[in-house]
Design a protein around this motif. Structure first.
Motif, PDB file in Angstrom:
ATOM      1  N   ALA A  53      86.500  99.920  48.445  1.00 29.11           N
ATOM      2  CA  ALA A  53      86.537  98.584  49.048  1.00 29.11           C
ATOM      3  C   ALA A  53      86.850  98.657  50.536  1.00 29.11           C
ATOM      4  O   ALA A  53      86.307  97.880  51.332  1.00 29.11           O
ATOM      5  N   GLN A 100      85.000  89.621  55.963  1.00 38.80           N
ATOM      6  CA  GLN A 100      85.258  89.560  54.526  1.00 38.80           C
ATOM      7  C   GLN A 100      84.097  88.896  53.791  1.00 38.80           C
ATOM      8  O   GLN A 100      83.831  89.221  52.635  1.00 38.80           O
ATOM      9  N   LEU A 104      82.187  90.680  50.804  1.00 38.77           N
ATOM     10  CA  LEU A 104      81.887  90.011  49.534  1.00 38.77           C
ATOM     11  C   LEU A 104      80.431  90.247  49.145  1.00 38.77           C
ATOM     12  O   LEU A 104      80.139  90.614  48.001  1.00 38.77           O
ATOM     13  N   SER A 107      79.955  93.865  48.165  1.00 33.66           N
ATOM     14  CA  SER A 107      80.546  94.112  46.850  1.00 33.66           C
ATOM     15  C   SER A 107      79.616  93.626  45.745  1.00 33.66           C
ATOM     16  O   SER A 107      79.414  94.321  44.746  1.00 33.66           O
ATOM     17  N   ARG A 113      83.858  94.363  42.039  1.00 35.47           N
ATOM     18  CA  ARG A 113      84.677  93.151  42.170  1.00 35.47           C
ATOM     19  C   ARG A 113      85.259  93.069  43.573  1.00 35.47           C
ATOM     20  O   ARG A 113      85.750  94.054  44.117  1.00 35.47           O
ATOM     21  N   PHE A 114      85.206  91.879  44.159  1.00 35.85           N
ATOM     22  CA  PHE A 114      85.719  91.630  45.506  1.00 35.85           C
ATOM     23  C   PHE A 114      87.063  90.929  45.437  1.00 35.85           C
ATOM     24  O   PHE A 114      87.253  90.017  44.637  1.00 35.85           O
ATOM     25  N   HIS A 115      87.979  91.353  46.292  1.00 38.17           N
ATOM     26  CA  HIS A 115      89.292  90.711  46.408  1.00 38.17           C
ATOM     27  C   HIS A 115      89.494  90.310  47.866  1.00 38.17           C
ATOM     28  O   HIS A 115      89.512  91.177  48.746  1.00 38.17           O
ATOM     29  N   VAL A 116      89.628  89.023  48.118  1.00 39.44           N
ATOM     30  CA  VAL A 116      89.903  88.556  49.470  1.00 39.44           C
ATOM     31  C   VAL A 116      91.290  89.060  49.875  1.00 39.44           C
ATOM     32  O   VAL A 116      92.163  89.231  49.024  1.00 39.44           O
ATOM     33  N   SER A 117      91.467  89.345  51.166  1.00 39.26           N
ATOM     34  CA  SER A 117      92.745  89.884  51.626  1.00 39.26           C
ATOM     35  C   SER A 117      93.285  89.073  52.796  1.00 39.26           C
ATOM     36  O   SER A 117      92.630  88.964  53.823  1.00 39.26           O
ATOM     37  N   HIS A 129      96.240  81.620  50.075  1.00 32.78           N
ATOM     38  CA  HIS A 129      95.245  82.609  49.648  1.00 32.78           C
ATOM     39  C   HIS A 129      93.967  81.926  49.176  1.00 32.78           C
ATOM     40  O   HIS A 129      92.853  82.355  49.515  1.00 32.78           O
ATOM     41  N   ASP A 130      94.105  80.857  48.397  1.00 30.92           N
ATOM     42  CA  ASP A 130      92.932  80.165  47.854  1.00 30.92           C
ATOM     43  C   ASP A 130      92.101  79.507  48.954  1.00 30.92           C
ATOM     44  O   ASP A 130      90.868  79.544  48.913  1.00 30.92           O
ATOM     45  N   ARG A 133      90.153  82.201  50.653  1.00 28.15           N
ATOM     46  CA  ARG A 133      89.052  82.630  49.790  1.00 28.15           C
ATOM     47  C   ARG A 133      87.887  81.647  49.873  1.00 28.15           C
ATOM     48  O   ARG A 133      86.732  82.048  49.982  1.00 28.15           O
TER      49      ARG A 133
END
Length: 192
Positions: A53, A100, A104, A107, A113-117, A129-130, A133
């Motif tokens: 990632a 990001q 995404l 990915s 699977r993508f995870h926002v950071s 966080h939401d 995203r």
């Protein structure tokens, strides 16, 4: 599906080592972009700790950076580690939305699977966080509607070719090169 670092490095190098003099390199604790210098003739997109990632994320920064920024260490950007205050976090998120969003899309292209950071685990500020995203997903949708930058389109096509369409590395690189105005080169990685 197996996501081997050697494969993503070969795809990146196959697309960009020859025409852009840039290689993707596994690094240590922190990612870094280094332009070519006396010690190494290649520009280096260095991703952290061998994380797949991280490789996709650092490539997304490179795909956005213009020619002038690619001549500067870390593209000339600032980076504040964990512990940012609210204003610093807002600045960080503003700079991170586009990379990001590309990460995404990359990915998805390789079925990872993508995870926002929000990258502020030690900060005392509440981070939504939401909401971040949602901004990243909206920017990815905008890229889908309006088109990706050429280097990002080339990389995504190569990822899709290799991970989703079953092309070999050379075939995936050739598919990605259609987005570039430069001819494909050999994708054998070479050390500095």
């Amino acid at each position: 599906m197996t996501h081997r670092l050697e494969d993503v490095i070969a795809l990146f190098d196959g697309l960009f080592q020859g025409p852009f003099g840039t290689r993707l390199v596994r690094g240590g604790d922190e990612p870094l972009y280094l332009p070519a210098d006396d010690a190494c003739r290649w520009h280096r997109v260095i991703f952290a700790r061998g994380f797949f990632a991280s490789a996709l994320h650092e490539v997304s920064h490179w795909c956005i950076a213009g020619a002038r920024r690619r001549g500067l260490e870390d593209y000339g950007y600032w980076y504040l580690p964990d512990g940012r205050d609210a204003a610093e976090q807002q600045d960080f998120e503003a700079v991170e939305v586009a990379p990001q969003a590309l990460e995404l899309l990359f990915s998805r292209a390789c079925e990872l699977r993508f995870h926002v950071s929000v990258d502020n685990l030690g900060g005392e500020v509440d981070v939504d966080h939401d909401a971040f995203r949602v901004r990243v997903e909206a920017r990815a949708a905008r890229y889908e509607r309006e088109g990706l930058p050429a280097r990002a389109a080339a990389f995504r096509t190569a990822l899709e070719g290799y991970y989703r369409d079953g092309l070999d590395l050379a075939g995936a690189v050739a598919a990605g090169c259609r987005h570039l105005t430069l001819p494909p080169r050999s994708f054998a990685s070479q050390a500095c």
